[in-house]
Design a protein around this motif. Structure first.
Motif, mmCIF file in Angstrom:
data_model
loop_
_atom_site.group_PDB
_atom_site.id
_atom_site.type_symbol
_atom_site.label_atom_id
_atom_site.label_comp_id
_atom_site.label_asym_id
_atom_site.label_seq_id
_atom_site.Cartn_x
_atom_site.Cartn_y
_atom_site.Cartn_z
ATOM 1 N N TYR A 171 0.837 -1.206 0.000
ATOM 2 C CA TYR A 171 0.000 0.000 0.000
ATOM 3 C C TYR A 171 0.871 1.255 0.000
ATOM 4 N N LEU A 172 1.889 1.267 0.848
ATOM 5 C CA LEU A 172 2.786 2.422 0.908
ATOM 6 C C LEU A 172 3.501 2.621 -0.429
ATOM 7 N N HIS A 173 4.082 1.566 -0.957
ATOM 8 C CA HIS A 173 4.857 1.677 -2.195
ATOM 9 C C HIS A 173 3.977 2.099 -3.372
ATOM 10 N N GLU A 174 2.770 1.554 -3.445
ATOM 11 C CA GLU A 174 1.879 1.917 -4.541
ATOM 12 C C GLU A 174 1.460 3.382 -4.461
ATOM 13 N N HIS A 175 1.516 3.938 -3.248
ATOM 14 C CA HIS A 175 1.197 5.343 -3.071
ATOM 15 C C HIS A 175 2.460 6.178 -2.874
ATOM 16 N N GLU A 176 3.584 5.606 -3.354
ATOM 17 C CA GLU A 176 4.855 6.312 -3.478
ATOM 18 C C GLU A 176 5.402 6.825 -2.149
ATOM 19 N N ILE A 177 5.356 5.936 -1.159
ATOM 20 C CA ILE A 177 5.950 6.187 0.153
ATOM 21 C C ILE A 177 6.832 5.001 0.505
ATOM 22 N N SER A 178 8.027 5.280 0.988
ATOM 23 C CA SER A 178 8.912 4.237 1.509
ATOM 24 C C SER A 178 8.970 4.372 3.023
ATOM 25 N N HIS A 179 8.820 3.252 3.722
ATOM 26 C CA HIS A 179 8.809 3.321 5.189
ATOM 27 C C HIS A 179 10.187 3.632 5.752
ATOM 28 N N GLN A 320 -3.706 -20.167 -0.803
ATOM 29 C CA GLN A 320 -4.094 -18.879 -0.230
ATOM 30 C C GLN A 320 -3.766 -17.781 -1.239
ATOM 31 N N THR A 321 -4.718 -16.915 -1.499
ATOM 32 C CA THR A 321 -4.513 -15.825 -2.438
ATOM 33 C C THR A 321 -4.647 -14.496 -1.721
ATOM 34 N N LEU A 322 -3.641 -13.637 -1.862
ATOM 35 C CA LEU A 322 -3.707 -12.302 -1.271
ATOM 36 C C LEU A 322 -4.500 -11.377 -2.182
ATOM 37 N N PRO A 323 -5.066 -10.305 -1.612
ATOM 38 C CA PRO A 323 -5.789 -9.346 -2.448
ATOM 39 C C PRO A 323 -4.887 -8.809 -3.558
ATOM 40 N N SER A 324 -5.496 -8.506 -4.705
ATOM 41 C CA SER A 324 -4.731 -7.927 -5.798
ATOM 42 C C SER A 324 -4.228 -6.549 -5.389
ATOM 43 N N THR A 325 -3.274 -6.034 -6.143
ATOM 44 C CA THR A 325 -2.756 -4.698 -5.853
ATOM 45 C C THR A 325 -3.874 -3.666 -5.879
ATOM 46 N N HIS A 326 -4.780 -3.774 -6.845
ATOM 47 C CA HIS A 326 -5.901 -2.832 -6.941
ATOM 48 C C HIS A 326 -6.794 -2.940 -5.710
ATOM 49 N N GLU A 327 -7.132 -4.163 -5.312
ATOM 50 C CA GLU A 327 -7.999 -4.356 -4.144
ATOM 51 C C GLU A 327 -7.328 -3.845 -2.875
ATOM 52 N N ASN A 328 -6.019 -4.015 -2.789
ATOM 53 C CA ASN A 328 -5.295 -3.642 -1.576
ATOM 54 C C ASN A 328 -5.008 -2.158 -1.472
ATOM 55 N N THR A 329 -5.035 -1.451 -2.584
ATOM 56 C CA THR A 329 -4.609 -0.050 -2.549
ATOM 57 C C THR A 329 -5.691 0.933 -2.949
ATOM 58 N N ASP A 330 -6.271 0.777 -4.117
ATOM 59 C CA ASP A 330 -7.211 1.779 -4.616
ATOM 60 C C ASP A 330 -8.586 1.707 -3.981
ATOM 61 N N SER A 331 -8.993 0.545 -3.524
ATOM 62 C CA SER A 331 -10.360 0.411 -3.036
ATOM 63 C C SER A 331 -10.519 0.810 -1.580
ATOM 64 N N ILE A 332 -9.410 1.078 -0.885
ATOM 65 C CA ILE A 332 -9.486 1.369 0.544
ATOM 66 C C ILE A 332 -9.766 2.835 0.798
ATOM 67 N N GLY A 333 -9.286 3.701 -0.038
ATOM 68 C CA GLY A 333 -9.506 5.122 0.182
ATOM 69 C C GLY A 333 -9.044 5.902 -1.021
ATOM 70 N N THR A 334 -9.127 7.190 -0.946
ATOM 71 C CA THR A 334 -8.699 8.045 -2.046
ATOM 72 C C THR A 334 -7.212 7.859 -2.288
ATOM 73 N N ARG A 335 -6.837 7.752 -3.546
ATOM 74 C CA ARG A 335 -5.427 7.539 -3.863
ATOM 75 C C ARG A 335 -4.597 8.701 -3.350
ATOM 76 N N ILE A 336 -3.461 8.364 -2.762
ATOM 77 C CA ILE A 336 -2.611 9.361 -2.137
ATOM 78 C C ILE A 336 -1.938 10.230 -3.185
ATOM 79 N N THR A 337 -1.863 11.519 -2.889
ATOM 80 C CA THR A 337 -1.081 12.439 -3.698
ATOM 81 C C THR A 337 0.064 12.942 -2.846
ATOM 82 N N HIS A 338 1.005 13.624 -3.461
ATOM 83 C CA HIS A 338 2.159 14.112 -2.710
ATOM 84 C C HIS A 338 1.740 15.110 -1.638
ATOM 85 N N VAL A 339 2.517 15.148 -0.561
ATOM 86 C CA VAL A 339 2.264 16.104 0.507
ATOM 87 C C VAL A 339 2.449 17.512 -0.045
ATOM 88 N N THR A 340 1.441 18.348 0.128
ATOM 89 C CA THR A 340 1.503 19.709 -0.388
ATOM 90 C C THR A 340 1.972 20.672 0.685
#
Length: 344
Positions: A171-179, A320-340
């Motif tokens: 989720y972090l990486h898909e929204h361009e954040i590294s922990h 066992q199948t994990l949620p797809s990238t789309h299910e895990n990232t885009d469907s949970i909330g508004t897609r993250i944009t850069h910190v303004t």
């Protein structure tokens, strides 16, 4: 955007009997401590709701901020509004400005495996700053270190925890954040065994869309990737570094110890760069293969998060199948944009 309340005129009091209050919160047991300060169990006197309240020393934060200015020519992680060292003098920032980057990132995160931040409080009369966060009653998944081993989890139990960590990092990486600081200490468990990734103090937004390269070293040395253990290293893939740290974390979960240990930092760096970790013969073939791929010295050959999600050990050979990238990232909330600037 997650709503985070900011209270700049909070009041902290402590009675002669040691009872501590912070506005509507009663600070009771100490849940943990570290270089930043202390984490308390906080109970809202009006609702009875329980939280983890993280205390920061403003003095330490100012010293860290000053080091960042001198070392990098800007404040914090490069998203602040301060000028470089050669710019015009800037007024001292308010205390909350020292954690503004972390707060801004947490406001944008909405995932079941990432900790939630509810409120930030500053008592201008005290040295402490407070973050009111989601409570994880069971604490860290494992308290392991260079000089400390633990009882390992079974492969099945570790798999359940690791799957959650992988989904949070994806989720972090898909929204361009590294922990930048993945380790068992930063993976907490709720009362119903939901894993939460915590501590975004050194996390970074990617410099540009799709560009995860950085020259900065950040995190805990025992979890550093080999490419971070070289003096004057160039740009590195932050995602690949997160995968390495996740691999070290998996090794800890299933074997109860770090894969690389040494008596000094320099020796530790050398061991990380050159040594091949011993994997006990009791490990399944699939687990051994996954750890070897995550702890690949060459970041270009290191397995990706996508590869981890489909690995035989994680999927139990497809059972066992994990949620797809789309299910895990885009469907949970508004897609993250850069910190303004406004969010900072």
């Amino acid at each position: 955007m997650v709503e985070v309340k900011e209270t700049l005129d909070a009041t902290y009091t402590e009675t002669d009997d040691g009872d501590r209050t912070l506005n509507d919160y009663s600070l009771t047991n100490i849940l943990g401590s570290g270089s930043f300060g202390v984490v308390y169990l906080g109970i809202n006197s009006k609702t009875g709701a329980k939280y983890a309240i993280k205390e920061f020393s403003k003095t330490r934060l100012r010293k860290k901020d000053m080091f960042s200015r001198q070392a990098f020519g800007f404040r914090g992680r490069g998203r602040g509004r301060g000028r470089g060292i050669g710019g015009p003098p800037q007024p001292p920032p308010s205390a909350i400005e020292y954690i503004r980057g972390e707060v801004a990132i947490l406001k944008k995160l909405n995932h079941p495996n990432i900790i939630k931040l509810y409120e930030v409080l500053d008592d201008p009369r005290q040295d402490s700053l407070y973050m009111v966060m989601e409570l994880c009653e069971k604490g860290v998944v494992m308290d392991v270190g260079l000089d400390k081993t633990c009882d390992p989890y079974s492969e099945d139990a570790a798999r359940k925890l690791f799957c959650q960590a992988v989904l949070g990092i994806e989720y972090l990486h898909e929204h361009e954040i590294s922990h930048r600081d993945i380790k068992p200490d930063n993976l907490l468990l709720t009362s119903d065994d939901v894993l939460k990734i915590v501590d975004f103090g050194v996390s970074e937004m990617f410099v540009a869309s799709g560009n995860d390269r950085s020259k900065k070293s950040a995190g805990s040395p025992a979890f550093f990737a080999p490419e971070m253990c070289v003096a004057h290293h160039g740009e590195m893939s932050m995602k690949a570094c997160d995968v390495w740290a996740l691999g070290v974390t998996l090794h800890c979960l299933v074997f109860g110890k770090l894969p690389f240990v040494a008596v000094s930092i320099l020796e530790l760096y050398e061991v990380i760069r050159t040594a091949v970790p011993e994997i006990p013969k009791t490990a399944s073939r699939e687990l051994r293969n996954l750890i070897e791929q995550m702890l690949e010295k060459d970041p270009e050959k290191r397995i990706s998060i996508a590869g981890i999600k489909t690995h035989h050990w994680l999927t139990q050979d497809g059972k066992q199948t994990l949620p797809s990238t789309h299910e895990n990232t885009d469907s949970i909330g508004t897609r993250i944009t850069h910190v303004t600037e406004d969010e900072m």
